[in-house]
Enzyme design. Sequence first.
Site, mmCIF file in Angstrom:
data_model
loop_
_atom_site.group_PDB
_atom_site.id
_atom_site.type_symbol
_atom_site.label_atom_id
_atom_site.label_comp_id
_atom_site.label_asym_id
_atom_site.label_seq_id
_atom_site.Cartn_x
_atom_site.Cartn_y
_atom_site.Cartn_z
ATOM 1 N N ARG A 137 0.815 -1.209 0.000
ATOM 2 C CA ARG A 137 0.000 0.000 0.000
ATOM 3 C C ARG A 137 0.852 1.263 0.000
ATOM 4 N NH1 ARG A 137 -4.256 0.212 4.737
ATOM 5 N NH2 ARG A 137 -2.346 0.289 5.915
ATOM 6 N N TYR A 138 2.043 1.187 0.597
ATOM 7 C CA TYR A 138 2.946 2.343 0.649
ATOM 8 C C TYR A 138 4.100 2.098 -0.319
ATOM 9 C CZ TYR A 138 0.426 3.207 5.022
ATOM 10 O OH TYR A 138 -0.551 3.431 5.961
ATOM 11 N N ARG A 141 7.467 -0.140 1.229
ATOM 12 C CA ARG A 141 7.365 -1.191 2.234
ATOM 13 C C ARG A 141 6.134 -2.064 1.983
ATOM 14 N NH1 ARG A 141 6.314 3.841 3.580
ATOM 15 N NH2 ARG A 141 4.627 4.415 4.994
ATOM 16 N N CYS A 150 -3.711 -16.504 15.809
ATOM 17 C CA CYS A 150 -3.185 -15.665 16.894
ATOM 18 C C CYS A 150 -3.279 -16.461 18.196
ATOM 19 C CB CYS A 150 -4.020 -14.395 17.040
ATOM 20 S SG CYS A 150 -4.019 -13.389 15.561
ATOM 21 N N CYS A 154 -8.611 -10.687 19.467
ATOM 22 C CA CYS A 154 -9.092 -9.373 19.922
ATOM 23 C C CYS A 154 -10.419 -9.103 19.227
ATOM 24 C CB CYS A 154 -8.101 -8.285 19.536
ATOM 25 S SG CYS A 154 -6.389 -8.699 19.903
ATOM 26 N N CYS A 157 -10.542 -6.805 16.056
ATOM 27 C CA CYS A 157 -9.433 -7.018 15.111
ATOM 28 C C CYS A 157 -9.750 -6.499 13.706
ATOM 29 C CB CYS A 157 -9.110 -8.504 15.037
ATOM 30 S SG CYS A 157 -7.808 -8.836 13.835
ATOM 31 N N ARG A 159 -8.311 -7.326 11.088
ATOM 32 C CA ARG A 159 -8.240 -8.428 10.112
ATOM 33 C C ARG A 159 -9.140 -9.587 10.505
ATOM 34 N NH1 ARG A 159 -2.311 -7.777 10.079
ATOM 35 N NH2 ARG A 159 -2.348 -5.770 9.032
ATOM 36 N N ASP A 318 -10.542 1.017 13.873
ATOM 37 C CA ASP A 318 -11.036 0.950 12.496
ATOM 38 C C ASP A 318 -12.533 0.655 12.457
ATOM 39 O OD1 ASP A 318 -8.566 1.434 11.290
ATOM 40 O OD2 ASP A 318 -7.978 -0.666 11.532
ATOM 41 N N ASP A 355 -6.430 5.148 10.435
ATOM 42 C CA ASP A 355 -6.173 4.437 9.182
ATOM 43 C C ASP A 355 -7.348 4.789 8.277
ATOM 44 O OD1 ASP A 355 -4.625 2.708 7.586
ATOM 45 O OD2 ASP A 355 -4.201 1.473 9.348
ATOM 46 N N LYS A 362 -2.292 5.411 6.922
ATOM 47 C CA LYS A 362 -2.342 6.070 8.235
ATOM 48 C C LYS A 362 -2.230 7.581 8.097
ATOM 49 C CE LYS A 362 -0.035 2.214 10.459
ATOM 50 N NZ LYS A 362 0.328 1.547 9.195
#
Length: 412
Positions: A137-138, A141, A150, A154, A157, A159, A318, A355, A362
């Site tokens: 996306r950037y 990187r 995981c 959470c 989350c 994702r 988000d 985000d 971000k």
Amino acid sequence: MQAEKSSKDSGEPPSASPLNALKKFQSAGRGYWRDVSETDWNDWRWQMKHRITTVEQLQKFLPTLTPEELAGAKLANHKLALGITPYFFNLIDPADEHCPIRRQVVPRIEETETAAWEMSDPCGEDSHSPVPGLVHRYPDRVLFLVTDRCAAYCRYCTRSRLVSNASGYDFHPEYDKQINYIAAHPEIRDVLLSGGDPLLLSDDKLENLLRRLRAIPHVEFLRLGSRIPTFLPQRITPELCAMLKKFHPLFLSIHSNHPRELTTEVRDALGRLADAGIPLGNQSVLLKHVNDDADVMKALMQKLLMCRVKPYYIYQCDLIAGSAHLRTSVAKGLAIMEKLRGHTTGYAVPQYVIDAPGGGGKVPVNPEYVLCRNAGRVLIRNFEGKIFEYPEAPDGTPLSQPPKDIEEPELV
Ligand code: SF4
């Protein structure tokens, strides 16, 4: 700051102030698992094997489940799996239905309510994936997703569409394709391994991945994003640290949201990583009734520094589907930042970001410190609300002599 004032005014010793109580390091203890051997308890694979993953287990260990939690837990495995390590479970206060640890990992029925503006992929990752499991996306990187698992899940989350595979996303990273893409793009100098949690891979598997990435000449910098240090500090073994230190420069971003997550076990695990020369940062998500309070956030940030971790980001939560009950306003986030900047060590002040919904990346969000700016001067205010002028020449360079009409600072 309220917590500091109350201590001074009441004449209590500093350790009795609310801020210092939050900053105290305590062990998570053994709770229900007091008869488990020391060896098993400190074995991360034992912790994973004995996670709380079913409604029945949750009811057994947390008899104070509310109707909202019970209904949420019954539905959780169709959306984002229920999973809590015994270690992390011990941080939950069973007597407090609003416990900030509980809110992060115990599902609630509100997760099934989706507002029109909520999304399953709020950061637009899937639309920026040139190959499965790689997000570009950037410009310089990439995000390299290595697993969908995981240690615990959470409830907010970003994702959740893919982690735990509860909603059938069927995530299958193809390491060869991901690495080939990175090798073929010389503009990529920074690779962030995330997931899911990359520290759930075995040492050998992770070492193999890191070695292959290090062999790419234009990859300057490797990063790991992991919540394992707070969910499963037992995973941070001396062997893991010895392996990771072969791949410097390698940074690690942890994820913690409340000062109670920073136990003596977590502090020791982070110490092992820091001793291996791994620079550590922390990412927090601003969450309603978890950390949307300036005192809690300040205690978290100060405690992170004591663990040799630099607070890196606070994320505005988000717009993930079913997370409205955990989101709080941007105004609240700005008010918290206002109470951090200038009021505590600069190292303890993270960047607050949103985000941008849909994949904009971000965006930093700050309280307004530049009040106005023109070709001749900049009007700024400090953390106390005092106003100052900084003179500039018309071409934007600083003047060698301040103009005569510069005013005295005044309070707003
Ligand atoms: S550890 Fe990270 S990826 Fe896993 S559930 Fe939590 S936020 Fe999502």
